[in-house]
Design an enzyme around this catalytic site. Structure first.
Site, short mmCIF file in Angstrom:
data_model
loop_
_atom_site.label_atom_id
_atom_site.label_comp_id
_atom_site.label_asym_id
_atom_site.label_seq_id
_atom_site.Cartn_x
_atom_site.Cartn_y
_atom_site.Cartn_z
N GLY A 192 36.15 40.87 73.81
CA GLY A 192 35.00 41.46 74.47
C GLY A 192 33.71 40.87 73.97
O GLY A 192 33.65 40.31 72.87
N GLU A 193 32.66 40.98 74.79
CA GLU A 193 31.36 40.43 74.42
C GLU A 193 30.26 41.23 75.06
O GLU A 193 30.40 41.70 76.20
CB GLU A 193 31.28 38.97 74.86
CG GLU A 193 30.00 38.27 74.44
CD GLU A 193 30.03 36.78 74.76
OE1 GLU A 193 29.07 36.09 74.39
OE2 GLU A 193 31.02 36.32 75.36
N SER A 195 25.61 42.21 74.45
CA SER A 195 24.38 41.72 73.85
C SER A 195 24.30 42.00 72.36
O SER A 195 23.61 41.32 71.62
CB SER A 195 23.18 42.34 74.55
OG SER A 195 23.13 43.72 74.28
N THR A 196 24.99 43.04 71.87
CA THR A 196 24.94 43.33 70.44
C THR A 196 25.91 42.48 69.65
O THR A 196 25.81 42.41 68.44
CB THR A 196 25.27 44.81 70.17
OG1 THR A 196 26.58 45.10 70.65
CG2 THR A 196 24.27 45.72 70.85
N GLY A 197 26.88 41.85 70.30
CA GLY A 197 27.83 41.03 69.58
C GLY A 197 29.15 40.90 70.31
O GLY A 197 29.22 41.08 71.53
N THR A 198 30.19 40.60 69.56
CA THR A 198 31.51 40.39 70.14
C THR A 198 32.54 41.27 69.44
O THR A 198 32.31 41.76 68.34
CB THR A 198 31.95 38.93 70.02
OG1 THR A 198 31.99 38.57 68.62
CG2 THR A 198 30.98 37.99 70.73
N LYS A 214 34.38 44.13 65.09
CA LYS A 214 33.15 44.10 65.87
C LYS A 214 32.12 43.29 65.09
O LYS A 214 31.79 43.63 63.95
CB LYS A 214 32.65 45.52 66.12
CG LYS A 214 31.52 45.62 67.12
CD LYS A 214 31.26 47.08 67.46
CE LYS A 214 30.17 47.23 68.49
NZ LYS A 214 29.91 48.64 68.82
N ASP A 304 26.66 59.92 73.75
CA ASP A 304 27.09 59.01 74.83
C ASP A 304 28.55 59.27 75.20
O ASP A 304 29.33 58.33 75.36
CB ASP A 304 26.86 57.56 74.43
CG ASP A 304 26.78 56.63 75.64
OD1 ASP A 304 26.42 57.12 76.74
OD2 ASP A 304 27.09 55.44 75.50
#
Length: 457
Positions: A192-193, A195-198, A214, A304
């Site tokens: 997965g990818e 904007s905060t990382g992969t 993560k 959330d």
């Protein structure tokens, strides 16, 4: 370490308390709260292809200021309806089952609604007009037109930024483990990818088990302080229905969080690809409420809750994930006002910017129950801003398929979706609700996991 290097604005986390803390909820809007997340990699859009991802506008300004809200109104940025197609503010996590292209979530960040694309290997692009809308302006002049020769002020600014990064990294080093995780992990595979990382799967050489890793680049975070949530909440609060974090490290300028890998995927896969019966809905709700009752007793608000934040093991156990947007409340700080969450799942008091506490998670769980019955949250085919206004101004949403549910489930839902947070049931109260007597063992959910995987093939 020189404690003076630790920025004073960073969140202060209390020592975890294993006792069941009791908060005074006598005041209608004064209730416990604090700030965080880690969400399944999924792509969700409504039928109008409107993005629907996480949202966060901080309690206080600083470098990440927000449009103030007067008299409970949605900020002006919401009124103009502009949507910036950008991955800023999106989060990633380990759910690696593809999700249909009609489910992506909007993100509100820095007083803008930002679309997020969290699909595997997919990227988010901005068109030219959208890029023009968000050009940085210096002294009224677009930075695109400024000379490339750096001024003394620019050099000083860059120096300040460098020092700030060093200070932040030093502070984060205090809460992670020393060493390099690559000494014990190998066979990394990205799943997965965002904007905060992969997010990667890796194998622990010592135990042979698969883990999820993560990886978040400190320099690429819009709100770096939220990275503390990725570490501290999962490290200090353990429960059978919360994703386990094994360890965390700083690798260069990246924060690596090593956690259990849940191969069953996200609840979103099930609500979009299969039909859940009431026993299965009760089974999911009971496991989620056990985790929420524990978190709320410790003064932690998730902020959330939605199907994307619920992960499953292959044998049907349910675990809450995505703690990047959570918040801590205490007797000293009994309420929050940040506009945080995902629009369609937000409670009325969050959208109205009223002080709130753990009861916002109960409303979001109610919306998740609607997901499990109808396959999507209310107003999902409307733009996020319009949906937020409806949630804020209208009575609690109704099921589309209300004729298909039992009176017990209807009564359960009515205890969740109460506009007045003071009248909304708590997680502990809901665990005693007659509807949850239908809950069975986790194995009840295994056919749904298999069914969603088959639909994704």
């Amino acid at each position: 370490m020189n404690q003076s290097l630790v920025p004073q604005h960073l969140p202060q986390y209390p020592t975890p308390n294993n006792t069941q803390t009791k908060f005074d909820y006598s005041n209608k809007y004064v209730k416990p709260e604090w700030s965080g997340q880690e969400t399944p990699v999924s792509t969700r859009t409504n039928q109008n292809n409107t993005p629907t991802s996480q949202t966060i506008i901080p309690d206080q300004g600083g470098s990440h200021s927000y449009q103030s809200v007067q008299n409970g109104n949605i900020p002006p940025i919401f009124s103009n309806g502009s949507i910036v197609d950008s991955p800023s503010g999106s989060q990633t996590s380990q759910a690696n089952t593809p999700v249909p292209p009609n489910r992506v979530h909007p993100v509100i960040n820095n007083a803008q609604i930002v679309s997020t694309n969290k699909g595997i290997g997919q990227s988010v692009t901005r068109n030219q007009d959208q890029n023009q809308n968000i050009k940085p302006i210096t002294n009224g002049i677009s930075t695109a037109s400024t000379t490339s020769i750096p001024s003394v002020a620019t050099k000083q600014h860059h120096e300040q930024q460098r020092i700030t990064h060093e200070q932040f990294r030093a502070a984060l080093q205090l809460v992670v483990s020393p060493g390099d995780p690559r000494e014990n992990l190998d066979s990394f595979k990205k799943i997965g990818e965002g904007s905060t990382g992969t997010v990667c799967i890796a194998t622990d050489r010592i135990t042979g088990r698969k883990v999820a890793v993560k990886k978040m680049d400190l320099r690429k975070q819009q709100r770096r302080e939220l990275l503390f949530n990725e570490v501290v909440i999962m490290r200090d609060y353990h429960h059978a229905n919360i994703v386990d974090m094994y360890d965390s490290f700083l690798v260069g300028d990246e924060l690596w969080v090593v956690m259990e890998y849940l191969e069953g995927g996200a609840l979103t896969d099930m609500v979009t690809h299969t039909r859940m019966d009431e026993e299965q809905i009760a089974t999911v709700c009971k496991q989620c409420l056990k985790a929420l009752a524990y978190l709320h007793s410790q003064g932690v608000i998730h902020r959330d809750i939605k199907s994307d934040s619920i992960l499953l093991t292959t044998d049907g156990r349910v675990k809450i994930s995505d703690f990047g947007f959570c918040a801590q409340v205490s007797q000293e700080l009994p309420k929050r006002k940040s506009l945080v969450g995902t629009p369609y799942w937000m409670s009325p008091e969050v959208i109205s910017r009223l002080p709130y506490g753990p009861e916002v998670d109960i409303w979001s769980l109610g919306i998740m129950v609607i997901e499990m019955v109808d396959g999507e949250p209310p107003f999902f085919n409307e733009p996020p801003l319009q949906a937020m206004r409806r949630i804020r101004d209208m009575p609690p949403p109704k099921l589309k398929n209300s004729h298909k549910i039992s009176p017990r489930l209807q009564g359960f839902l009515e205890r969740l979706l109460v506009r007045d947070p003071a009248q909304r049931a708590t997680a502990a109260e809901l665990l005693q609700h007659p509807f949850l007597r239908l809950a069975g063992p986790p194995s009840l959910l295994v056919p749904l996991i298999r069914g969603s995987r088959h639909s994704n093939c």
